[in-house]
Design a protein around this motif. Structure first.
Motif, PDB file in Angstrom:
ATOM      1  N   ASN A  12       0.864  -1.174   0.000  1.00 50.96           N
ATOM      2  CA  ASN A  12       0.000   0.000   0.000  1.00 50.96           C
ATOM      3  C   ASN A  12       0.896   1.218   0.000  1.00 50.96           C
ATOM      4  O   ASN A  12       1.716   1.384   0.901  1.00 50.96           O
ATOM      5  CB  ASN A  12      -0.908   0.010   1.229  1.00 50.96           C
ATOM      6  CG  ASN A  12      -1.920  -1.105   1.183  1.00 50.96           C
ATOM      7  OD1 ASN A  12      -2.564  -1.330   0.172  1.00 50.96           O
ATOM      8  ND2 ASN A  12      -2.061  -1.808   2.283  1.00 50.96           N
ATOM      9  N   THR A  33      -2.011   3.564  -5.629  1.00 46.14           N
ATOM     10  CA  THR A  33      -2.258   3.301  -4.210  1.00 46.14           C
ATOM     11  C   THR A  33      -1.809   1.925  -3.743  1.00 46.14           C
ATOM     12  O   THR A  33      -1.509   1.735  -2.571  1.00 46.14           O
ATOM     13  CB  THR A  33      -3.743   3.473  -3.870  1.00 46.14           C
ATOM     14  OG1 THR A  33      -4.520   2.610  -4.705  1.00 46.14           O
ATOM     15  CG2 THR A  33      -4.182   4.905  -4.074  1.00 46.14           C
ATOM     16  N   VAL A  34      -1.786   0.954  -4.658  1.00 46.98           N
ATOM     17  CA  VAL A  34      -1.352  -0.409  -4.328  1.00 46.98           C
ATOM     18  C   VAL A  34      -0.511  -0.907  -5.500  1.00 46.98           C
ATOM     19  O   VAL A  34      -0.853  -0.681  -6.665  1.00 46.98           O
ATOM     20  CB  VAL A  34      -2.557  -1.359  -4.117  1.00 46.98           C
ATOM     21  CG1 VAL A  34      -2.085  -2.774  -3.810  1.00 46.98           C
ATOM     22  CG2 VAL A  34      -3.469  -0.852  -3.006  1.00 46.98           C
TER      23      VAL A  34
END
Length: 115
Positions: A12, A33-34
């Motif tokens: 993350n 974001t990931v």
């Protein structure tokens, strides 16, 4: 095989200006974001349909990375889209690994500093 892919570790990423995803023509989609070995997630308001393939660019300006990737939409919810890499070449895999390593070590340092 899909079950095995789900076992890949994902990182993350903290919300930052310098890690984002854009279209092949340079339109910024949103923050990365990931990120994992099998794919990535981007926060975006642009609609995507599951199963669509797209040419995208993963950018991390702090690392000087601007990697073109081909990815297929695997998940789309309000505000976020998850993509699976398609035919990620060795150079692309190395650059993805650099980004993962940078954020992985940062996450581990902050976790070890907690009381």
């Amino acid at each position: 095989m899909t079950d095995e892919r789900r076992k890949f570790e994902r990182i993350n990423l903290p919300q930052m200006e310098h890690a984002f995803v854009s279209t092949a023509d340079g339109q910024r989609l949103g923050d990365l974001t990931v990120l994992g070995r099998g794919g990535f997630q981007v926060n975006t308001k642009k609609p995507f349909k599951s199963g669509e393939e797209h040419d995208l660019v993963i950018v991390d300006t702090s690392e000087g990375i601007k990697r073109s990737v081909r990815a297929i939409v695997r998940m789309s919810v309000s505000g976020a889209v998850g993509f699976e890499f398609q035919d990620l070449d060795p150079d692309g895999a190395v650059e993805v690994g650099v980004i993962i390593g940078k954020y992985y070590s940062a996450a581990n340092k902050s976790a070890s500093n907690k009381p």
